[in-house]
Design a protein around this motif. Structure first.
Motif, PDB file in Angstrom:
ATOM      1  N   GLU A 230       0.833  -1.201   0.000  1.00  0.00           N
ATOM      2  CA  GLU A 230       0.000   0.000   0.000  1.00  0.00           C
ATOM      3  C   GLU A 230       0.871   1.256   0.000  1.00  0.00           C
ATOM      4  O   GLU A 230       0.602   2.226  -0.739  1.00  0.00           O
ATOM      5  N   ASP A 231       1.951   1.221   0.814  1.00  0.00           N
ATOM      6  CA  ASP A 231       2.855   2.371   0.850  1.00  0.00           C
ATOM      7  C   ASP A 231       3.540   2.558  -0.509  1.00  0.00           C
ATOM      8  O   ASP A 231       3.710   3.702  -0.985  1.00  0.00           O
ATOM      9  N   ALA A 232       3.931   1.448  -1.153  1.00  0.00           N
ATOM     10  CA  ALA A 232       4.575   1.544  -2.467  1.00  0.00           C
ATOM     11  C   ALA A 232       3.609   2.102  -3.510  1.00  0.00           C
ATOM     12  O   ALA A 232       3.989   2.913  -4.360  1.00  0.00           O
ATOM     13  N   LEU A 236       4.075   5.536  -5.604  1.00  0.00           N
ATOM     14  CA  LEU A 236       4.063   5.554  -7.058  1.00  0.00           C
ATOM     15  C   LEU A 236       3.028   6.537  -7.591  1.00  0.00           C
ATOM     16  O   LEU A 236       3.292   7.282  -8.557  1.00  0.00           O
ATOM     17  N   GLU A 237       1.861   6.560  -6.992  1.00  0.00           N
ATOM     18  CA  GLU A 237       0.827   7.503  -7.420  1.00  0.00           C
ATOM     19  C   GLU A 237       1.272   8.937  -7.176  1.00  0.00           C
ATOM     20  O   GLU A 237       0.965   9.849  -7.972  1.00  0.00           O
ATOM     21  N   TYR A 238       2.001   9.119  -6.088  1.00  0.00           N
ATOM     22  CA  TYR A 238       2.506  10.469  -5.799  1.00  0.00           C
ATOM     23  C   TYR A 238       3.502  10.914  -6.873  1.00  0.00           C
ATOM     24  O   TYR A 238       3.460  12.051  -7.338  1.00  0.00           O
ATOM     25  N   LEU A 239       4.388  10.009  -7.287  1.00  0.00           N
ATOM     26  CA  LEU A 239       5.364  10.347  -8.320  1.00  0.00           C
ATOM     27  C   LEU A 239       4.674  10.647  -9.644  1.00  0.00           C
ATOM     28  O   LEU A 239       5.093  11.557 -10.387  1.00  0.00           O
ATOM     29  N   LYS A 240       3.624   9.891  -9.957  1.00  0.00           N
ATOM     30  CA  LYS A 240       2.897  10.123 -11.195  1.00  0.00           C
ATOM     31  C   LYS A 240       2.163  11.449 -11.183  1.00  0.00           C
ATOM     32  O   LYS A 240       1.933  12.061 -12.242  1.00  0.00           O
ATOM     33  N   SER A 241       1.797  11.864 -10.021  1.00  0.00           N
ATOM     34  CA  SER A 241       1.023  13.116  -9.926  1.00  0.00           C
ATOM     35  C   SER A 241       1.902  14.357 -10.047  1.00  0.00           C
ATOM     36  O   SER A 241       1.409  15.467 -10.221  1.00  0.00           O
TER      37      SER A 241
END
Length: 259
Positions: A230-232, A236-241
């Motif tokens: 879940e943390d990963a 990853l979603e944060y980096l994509k954003s």
């Protein structure tokens, strides 16, 4: 010849008188040693009858030459250690119809191997020490007691002579297994080895405990893996954003000049 006859006559009279005197002494001696409230008689040995004598305990002044001892129908509540140790000729011991609840570990020390009949029926015995009947050769009667059927009783009966007959007359008032209450001990013993029950219970508890620990460890591992996943995913979603990096104008001009 006349003198010889006279001497023989007097000798015979003296022998008869001496024999009578000895018998009288023996009878007086036996009578004087008879416990209070008991009757003593000679019939194939010394018989001591203390039946219905309102005794609250076993007399400690029993004659050593006692062969038959009747202590039935009294108010005796216990059989102390080594109470019969000096009665090396004892063959029959009747303690039935008392209020016996306790039998000490060495109660029959000294007579266990000479006794032929032991009657403990119609008392209040629930359990005995596992060594109480060690080396007992007598045919024992222990029926009509409120027995608690457990491993100790099973060991006791196995150590006794004629244990099959004895066990068949023992009714379980209570038992370590509730379903055996009210049943003959022999049937209960055939259904289950009562001495293995604690071990089986311990094994079961250990198995349940180990399963619980194993389940807890697996649950923690699964939780840890899922938490990391879940943390990963969130990272990853944060980096994509994040917005894409664009080139500055001066960087573009420098590139054109170099070309």
């Amino acid at each position: 010849m006349h003198l010889v006859d006279l001497w023989l006559t007097r000798s015979l009279s003296m022998c008869l008188l001496l024999q009578s005197f000895v018998l009288m002494i023996l009878c007086f001696h036996s009578a004087s040693m008879c416990p209070k409230g008991c009757l003593c008689s000679h019939s194939g040995g010394l018989n001591v009858s203390c039946s219905n004598a309102n005794l609250k305990e076993i007399p400690r002044d029993l004659p050593p030459e006692t062969v038959l001892l009747y202590l039935d129908s009294n108010q005796i509540t216990s059989i102390p250690n080594e109470i019969f140790k000096d009665l090396h000729q004892l063959r029959v011991l009747n303690l039935s119809k008392n209020g016996i609840e306790f039998i000490d570990e060495h109660a029959f020390k000294g007579v266990a191997e000479t006794l032929q009949t032991l009657d403990l029926s119609d008392n209040r015995i629930q359990s005995v020490h596992k060594n109480a009947f060690n080396n007992l050769k007598a045919r024992a009667r222990i029926a009509n007691n409120p027995w608690h059927c457990d491993c100790t009783l099973q060991q006791v009966l196995r150590s006794m002579a004629s244990n099959h007959e004895t066990a068949n007359n023992v009714i379980c008032k209570t038992s370590v297994l509730d379903e055996h209450a009210g049943r003959p001990f022999l049937n209960a013993a055939n259904d289950a080895d009562l001495c293995n029950l604690p071990k089986k219970s311990t094994d079961y508890v250990m198995l349940v405990t180990m399963f619980g620990w194993f389940t807890m460890v697996i649950s923690y591992v699964v939780y840890y893996v899922r938490q990391n996943q879940e943390d990963a995913r969130r990272h990853l979603e944060y980096l994509k954003s994040l917005p894409s990096r664009q080139k500055k104008p001066d960087e573009a001009d420098d590139i054109s000049t170099v070309v």
